[in-house]
Each structure stands twice: as structure tokens, then as C-alpha cells.
Design a protein around this motif. Sequence first.
Motif, PDB file in Angstrom:
ATOM      1  N   LEU A  31       0.862  -1.173   0.000  1.00 43.68           N
ATOM      2  CA  LEU A  31       0.000   0.000   0.000  1.00 43.68           C
ATOM      3  C   LEU A  31       0.904   1.229   0.000  1.00 43.68           C
ATOM      4  O   LEU A  31       1.627   1.473   0.962  1.00 43.68           O
ATOM      5  CB  LEU A  31      -0.895  -0.034   1.239  1.00 43.68           C
ATOM      6  CG  LEU A  31      -2.122   0.840   1.181  1.00 43.68           C
ATOM      7  CD1 LEU A  31      -3.017   0.397   0.038  1.00 43.68           C
ATOM      8  CD2 LEU A  31      -2.883   0.761   2.489  1.00 43.68           C
ATOM      9  N   THR A  36      -0.080  13.503  -4.705  1.00 47.72           N
ATOM     10  CA  THR A  36      -0.863  13.499  -5.940  1.00 47.72           C
ATOM     11  C   THR A  36      -0.034  13.853  -7.175  1.00 47.72           C
ATOM     12  O   THR A  36      -0.279  13.313  -8.244  1.00 47.72           O
ATOM     13  CB  THR A  36      -2.033  14.497  -5.870  1.00 47.72           C
ATOM     14  OG1 THR A  36      -1.547  15.710  -5.320  1.00 47.72           O
ATOM     15  CG2 THR A  36      -3.163  13.976  -5.029  1.00 47.72           C
ATOM     16  N   GLN A  39       1.329  11.019  -9.139  1.00 42.61           N
ATOM     17  CA  GLN A  39       0.326  10.295  -9.924  1.00 42.61           C
ATOM     18  C   GLN A  39      -0.197  11.153 -11.085  1.00 42.61           C
ATOM     19  O   GLN A  39      -0.290  10.681 -12.213  1.00 42.61           O
ATOM     20  CB  GLN A  39      -0.864   9.876  -9.043  1.00 42.61           C
ATOM     21  CG  GLN A  39      -1.870   9.032  -9.827  1.00 42.61           C
ATOM     22  CD  GLN A  39      -3.042   8.581  -8.979  1.00 42.61           C
ATOM     23  OE1 GLN A  39      -3.748   9.395  -8.398  1.00 42.61           O
ATOM     24  NE2 GLN A  39      -3.238   7.282  -8.915  1.00 42.61           N
ATOM     25  N   ASP A  40      -0.531  12.402 -10.769  1.00 41.88           N
ATOM     26  CA  ASP A  40      -1.131  13.275 -11.784  1.00 41.88           C
ATOM     27  C   ASP A  40      -0.194  13.518 -12.964  1.00 41.88           C
ATOM     28  O   ASP A  40      -0.644  13.739 -14.081  1.00 41.88           O
ATOM     29  CB  ASP A  40      -1.552  14.624 -11.167  1.00 41.88           C
ATOM     30  CG  ASP A  40      -2.712  14.447 -10.190  1.00 41.88           C
ATOM     31  OD1 ASP A  40      -3.165  13.299 -10.035  1.00 41.88           O
ATOM     32  OD2 ASP A  40      -3.147  15.441  -9.602  1.00 41.88           O
ATOM     33  N   SER A  41       1.104  13.499 -12.713  1.00 45.64           N
ATOM     34  CA  SER A  41       2.052  13.710 -13.809  1.00 45.64           C
ATOM     35  C   SER A  41       2.156  12.483 -14.705  1.00 45.64           C
ATOM     36  O   SER A  41       2.672  12.566 -15.810  1.00 45.64           O
ATOM     37  CB  SER A  41       3.432  14.038 -13.231  1.00 45.64           C
ATOM     38  OG  SER A  41       3.908  12.929 -12.497  1.00 45.64           O
ATOM     39  N   GLY A  42       1.682  11.331 -14.198  1.00 43.02           N
ATOM     40  CA  GLY A  42       1.757  10.105 -14.984  1.00 43.02           C
ATOM     41  C   GLY A  42       2.997   9.268 -14.684  1.00 43.02           C
ATOM     42  O   GLY A  42       3.166   8.176 -15.225  1.00 43.02           O
ATOM     43  N   ASP A  45       2.427   5.697 -13.367  1.00 41.03           N
ATOM     44  CA  ASP A  45       1.953   4.751 -14.391  1.00 41.03           C
ATOM     45  C   ASP A  45       3.107   4.120 -15.153  1.00 41.03           C
ATOM     46  O   ASP A  45       2.942   3.083 -15.791  1.00 41.03           O
ATOM     47  CB  ASP A  45       1.012   5.447 -15.377  1.00 41.03           C
ATOM     48  CG  ASP A  45      -0.321   5.771 -14.730  1.00 41.03           C
ATOM     49  OD1 ASP A  45      -0.636   5.137 -13.697  1.00 41.03           O
ATOM     50  OD2 ASP A  45      -1.032   6.644 -15.232  1.00 41.03           O
ATOM     51  N   LYS A  60      -0.501  -0.878  -4.540  1.00 42.11           N
ATOM     52  CA  LYS A  60      -1.766  -0.162  -4.515  1.00 42.11           C
ATOM     53  C   LYS A  60      -1.464   1.286  -4.198  1.00 42.11           C
ATOM     54  O   LYS A  60      -1.197   1.631  -3.051  1.00 42.11           O
ATOM     55  CB  LYS A  60      -2.680  -0.742  -3.430  1.00 42.11           C
ATOM     56  CG  LYS A  60      -3.286  -2.075  -3.773  1.00 42.11           C
ATOM     57  CD  LYS A  60      -4.422  -2.380  -2.813  1.00 42.11           C
ATOM     58  CE  LYS A  60      -5.374  -3.376  -3.451  1.00 42.11           C
ATOM     59  NZ  LYS A  60      -6.654  -3.404  -2.774  1.00 42.11           N
ATOM     60  N   PRO A  61      -1.431   2.149  -5.218  1.00 36.78           N
ATOM     61  CA  PRO A  61      -1.122   3.547  -4.934  1.00 36.78           C
ATOM     62  C   PRO A  61      -2.362   4.320  -4.499  1.00 36.78           C
ATOM     63  O   PRO A  61      -3.385   4.279  -5.171  1.00 36.78           O
ATOM     64  CB  PRO A  61      -0.618   4.058  -6.285  1.00 36.78           C
ATOM     65  CG  PRO A  61      -1.287   3.187  -7.299  1.00 36.78           C
ATOM     66  CD  PRO A  61      -1.680   1.900  -6.644  1.00 36.78           C
ATOM     67  N   ILE A  62      -2.269   4.967  -3.368  1.00 34.47           N
ATOM     68  CA  ILE A  62      -3.357   5.825  -2.918  1.00 34.47           C
ATOM     69  C   ILE A  62      -2.838   7.251  -2.974  1.00 34.47           C
ATOM     70  O   ILE A  62      -1.941   7.623  -2.214  1.00 34.47           O
ATOM     71  CB  ILE A  62      -3.784   5.474  -1.469  1.00 34.47           C
ATOM     72  CG1 ILE A  62      -4.059   3.986  -1.328  1.00 34.47           C
ATOM     73  CG2 ILE A  62      -5.000   6.295  -1.048  1.00 34.47           C
ATOM     74  CD1 ILE A  62      -5.170   3.458  -2.197  1.00 34.47           C
ATOM     75  N   ALA A  63      -3.389   8.040  -3.898  1.00 29.49           N
ATOM     76  CA  ALA A  63      -2.881   9.392  -4.093  1.00 29.49           C
ATOM     77  C   ALA A  63      -3.583  10.369  -3.164  1.00 29.49           C
ATOM     78  O   ALA A  63      -4.779  10.602  -3.274  1.00 29.49           O
ATOM     79  CB  ALA A  63      -3.064   9.819  -5.549  1.00 29.49           C
ATOM     80  N   GLN A 182      -6.538  26.288 -12.128  1.00 25.90           N
ATOM     81  CA  GLN A 182      -7.704  26.787 -12.859  1.00 25.90           C
ATOM     82  C   GLN A 182      -8.398  27.927 -12.118  1.00 25.90           C
ATOM     83  O   GLN A 182      -8.862  28.883 -12.729  1.00 25.90           O
ATOM     84  CB  GLN A 182      -8.679  25.647 -13.120  1.00 25.90           C
ATOM     85  CG  GLN A 182      -8.170  24.760 -14.250  1.00 25.90           C
ATOM     86  CD  GLN A 182      -8.986  23.507 -14.382  1.00 25.90           C
ATOM     87  OE1 GLN A 182      -8.929  22.623 -13.540  1.00 25.90           O
ATOM     88  NE2 GLN A 182      -9.764  23.425 -15.425  1.00 25.90           N
ATOM     89  N   ALA A 200       1.399  20.273 -17.413  1.00 25.61           N
ATOM     90  CA  ALA A 200       0.250  19.484 -17.844  1.00 25.61           C
ATOM     91  C   ALA A 200      -0.955  20.373 -18.150  1.00 25.61           C
ATOM     92  O   ALA A 200      -1.779  20.064 -19.004  1.00 25.61           O
ATOM     93  CB  ALA A 200      -0.100  18.453 -16.774  1.00 25.61           C
ATOM     94  N   PHE A 201      -1.057  21.507 -17.454  1.00 27.01           N
ATOM     95  CA  PHE A 201      -2.222  22.379 -17.608  1.00 27.01           C
ATOM     96  C   PHE A 201      -1.949  23.598 -18.492  1.00 27.01           C
ATOM     97  O   PHE A 201      -2.849  24.374 -18.769  1.00 27.01           O
ATOM     98  CB  PHE A 201      -2.708  22.863 -16.229  1.00 27.01           C
ATOM     99  CG  PHE A 201      -3.617  21.885 -15.552  1.00 27.01           C
ATOM    100  CD1 PHE A 201      -4.997  22.045 -15.591  1.00 27.01           C
ATOM    101  CD2 PHE A 201      -3.106  20.787 -14.885  1.00 27.01           C
ATOM    102  CE1 PHE A 201      -5.845  21.140 -14.984  1.00 27.01           C
ATOM    103  CE2 PHE A 201      -3.942  19.877 -14.271  1.00 27.01           C
ATOM    104  CZ  PHE A 201      -5.314  20.053 -14.320  1.00 27.01           C
ATOM    105  N   LYS A 204      -4.222  24.819 -21.189  1.00 25.02           N
ATOM    106  CA  LYS A 204      -5.617  25.131 -20.838  1.00 25.02           C
ATOM    107  C   LYS A 204      -5.760  26.433 -20.057  1.00 25.02           C
ATOM    108  O   LYS A 204      -6.872  26.867 -19.780  1.00 25.02           O
ATOM    109  CB  LYS A 204      -6.204  23.992 -19.994  1.00 25.02           C
ATOM    110  CG  LYS A 204      -6.529  22.755 -20.804  1.00 25.02           C
ATOM    111  CD  LYS A 204      -5.790  21.561 -20.279  1.00 25.02           C
ATOM    112  CE  LYS A 204      -5.941  20.393 -21.235  1.00 25.02           C
ATOM    113  NZ  LYS A 204      -4.868  19.405 -21.038  1.00 25.02           N
TER     114      LYS A 204
END
Lengths: 275, 214
Positions: A31, A36, A39-42, A45, A60-63, A182, A200-201, A204
Amino acid sequence: MMQRITLYSLLFALYFILSSCSRTASNHQILLATTTSVQDSGLLDVLIPAFEKASGFRIKPIAVGSGEAMAMGRRGDADVLLVHSPKDEEAFMNEGFGQSRQLIMTNTYIIVGPSQDPAGCLGTKSATEALAKIANTKSIFVSRADKSGTHKKEMSLWNKASITPTGTPYIQAQSGMGAVLQIADEKKGYTLTDRATYLAFKSKIALKIMVAGDTDLINYYSVIVPNPNKFPKMNLKGAESWADFLLASTTQKVIAEFGQDKFGKPLFYPALTNE
Amino acid sequence: MNELFEVVITSLQVSGISLVIAALMAIPLGAVIGLSNFRGKKLVLGLVNTGMGLPPILVGLVVALLLWRSGPLGFLGLLYSRTAIIIAQTVIAIPIITAFVMVGLQKIDPELIQQTTALGATRWQMFIILVREAKLALLTAVMAGFGGIISEVGAVMMVGGNIKGDTRVLTTGILLETRMGNFNTALVMGLVLLMISFVINLTLTIIQQKDSRQ
């Protein structure tokens, strides 16, 4: 008829519950409480499948934010932590909750703001100086306000600048980095962000980089293996092998190259540089 | 595309199982409460109706607290698993289904119940007859329950952990993709969720309407 249907559906449900039970009970699982941004950067993965293939463990990654990740570590609810909040990490270790803490990689924080730049931050070399300008001109600043590593960093910068941010221009979003970017974009405010999430943003939002490159803005990511004497139930072997994996030269190379194809430059800098 | 498919299957699997378990518990419960008269019935009705408005995030928090390794049920090792999601979703769906069943069965003609009893039906036979009679209400109840759980985010995130290839469902996937700035993927997942909801509700509605015409 009805009885039979009921019976079958009950058996069906039981089968699924039991089958998922047996999967979770194995000690092949690790675990991982992680910040975050990783994970959010990828990045996770890419790293997790490689690790699972090499070690046979399942992660099991919990961000969650770094604050929450360390709270999980203190309760013994995580086998290993990937966090970026150095001061809290030191406290965690000093209080005896951790067995080991190792630096994995760094990247940088940046201060971003609207292109109008009402506080005149652009070109400022020092992060604290930029924050002072933002506070003095009563410009909008959006804070994570969620006890994440980035939020902790922001607080330490305000602290260093001897400013206590208050009032309406200081927006406490209590949200993740993407959401805060945002919000800052919508409100034409400034914010502190890690470079990876900003990239990443970037397409946008209209926010521009105001301050970068200050040594105060280095973001340190560490892996912490909790203290097995405190948490006998934890998967120590798994935790240690994940930490070893992250520091292996091949993994460090993967980290160094991650993001280069998409953004033209790496998102993270490995802690071990061979040269 | 493969990942999306996996997430859709997970969503359907956990919500489907939760729905079956919740319906198996809530339909008899709603029937008993709806059909019998007892002291304190109003209180029970009030409680069930409150349960309908039970904040899912509170359910998630309580289930998570119970399942933490350091929590009372921690030895089961269930937190951040599909089972944990199923537990939370079942708890969320039970009061919703119970309440709809209760109301539906209360509308049944009391004479039918008297006649059935007079003809010497056993309790089980009585239950079957009433279920047939109130099929429409039961379908509505199940639809409401399904709508409540397939769209749940907070509780599922809390107890499932949004683990790729394991506990990632459509709703938590949307959240993650949004956080990553992948608004297109998030939107696609949202549309898939909407489509699933539509197809299932359409099917149930067709059955419902067919039945009401008979």
C-alpha cells in the motif's frame, strides 16, 4: 422460482466477495501512500508496472496530499510513503515512525500569475520577494490550503518573507494543484505550483511563469519506509524493495527521461546523478 | 480504449453486485415495514427516509474508519479493494430501495392482503404475491438505488482509493483525468457513464411500462 433466483444471486454475490477477499489478503501487496503530483504527472503509471514486473509485488497507490500520506504512515495504514514535505518528514522520522527516508528526486516549484502581472513579479529572482510584492499590492493569491507538500512549501515561503497572508485576495482553495491552477486562472491570481502540474495544464490556462530558479523553490521527493517495530503488520519487504527500486540506477534513468517526449524537458530530476 | 473498457467493467461489476445485495436486503425490509403495523412505525419510517438522504461521503468515511488497518475491522485487509466499494455502495443503496419499496407496498389494496390471508397463504407465498403486485414499485426502487450508486464519487474514492486496474471506476476516473488536465478523456468517461445510466434505466422503464399496460 423466486427462491431459486434469490439463492443463485446470493451465491453469485458471495463468490465475488470471497474472490476479491482472497486477492486483497495476500502479502504481495504494497500500500503506497503517495503525493498526488507523482500520480497526476503520470510518472507512477510508468514506474509501477516496471516494479511489479521485476519484483512480483503488487502496488496499490493511494494518491493523497503529503500531509494525509504521513498521517496514514503514522497510523500504520500504509506500507511505504512517497512524499514531498521535508520538514514534516523530519518530524516523522524524529518521532520514530520511520525506519528510513531517502531522497528520490527533485523538481522545482514556480510562481505563476496572470500576464497583466498586477504585482510586478515578473523578473523577480527571489520567491519571498515576489510574495512580498503580491501581498503589498493586495493581489490575488490562490493557496492550496490542503496541507499538501506544496501548501507546506507555500507556508514556509510566507514565513520566510515574514508575512501572514490574510484577507479576501488570499483565496484558500483547499483543492488539488490542477484545480488551484484553474481557480488562479479564472480569478487572475498568482499561485505556487510544481512545474510538472503546470506543464500538464499549460495549454488550458493563461497563467505565465513569474518566478523560477530560486533555490528556495526546489521540491524534494522522498521515499519513507515506516518503522516495522511500530507497525508489525506492515509489508516491510515490499516497502524496502520499492525503495530500492526507486533508487536503482535504471529507475533513476527512467525518472530523468520521463516527460521529455511530451514536454521537451524532464519533469523530475533524479537524486542520483552518476556523473 | 482498453483502459476505459476496464474501468467501465469495474463500474458495472461493483455497482451491479452492490445493487443485488442491497435489493436482497432492502426489498424484504421495506416489505415488512410497509405492510405491518407496529408501535413506533412512524419513527422507523422517519429513520428510513433520513437514510435516503444519507450523505454518501459520510458512509465512505465510516466504512474507511472501520476498515483501516488500525481500525476495528482492519485485520480483514479490505480497504482499497472492490469489496470495500461494494460495502459502501450497498449501505448507500439500502435505505433508498427500502424507502421506495415501503411506499410502493403501502399503496397495495389492503383487501388483497386480507383475501390472500383468508385463502390460507403462507408468509412466503404472501410475499411473492405482493412482490408481483408491486413489481412497478420494486423496479422504481431498484432504479433509484442504481442511480444513487453508479454516480457516487466521494465514498468510492475514499474506500476504493482509485487504483488503476483495480478500484478505478468511471466516477473516480473522471476525477483523476480532470486533475491531470485531460478534460477530453474525462468528458468521454462522463458520456459513457451517462450512456450506461440511460441504457439501464431505459430497459427498466420498458419493462415497467409493459407491465403497467397489462
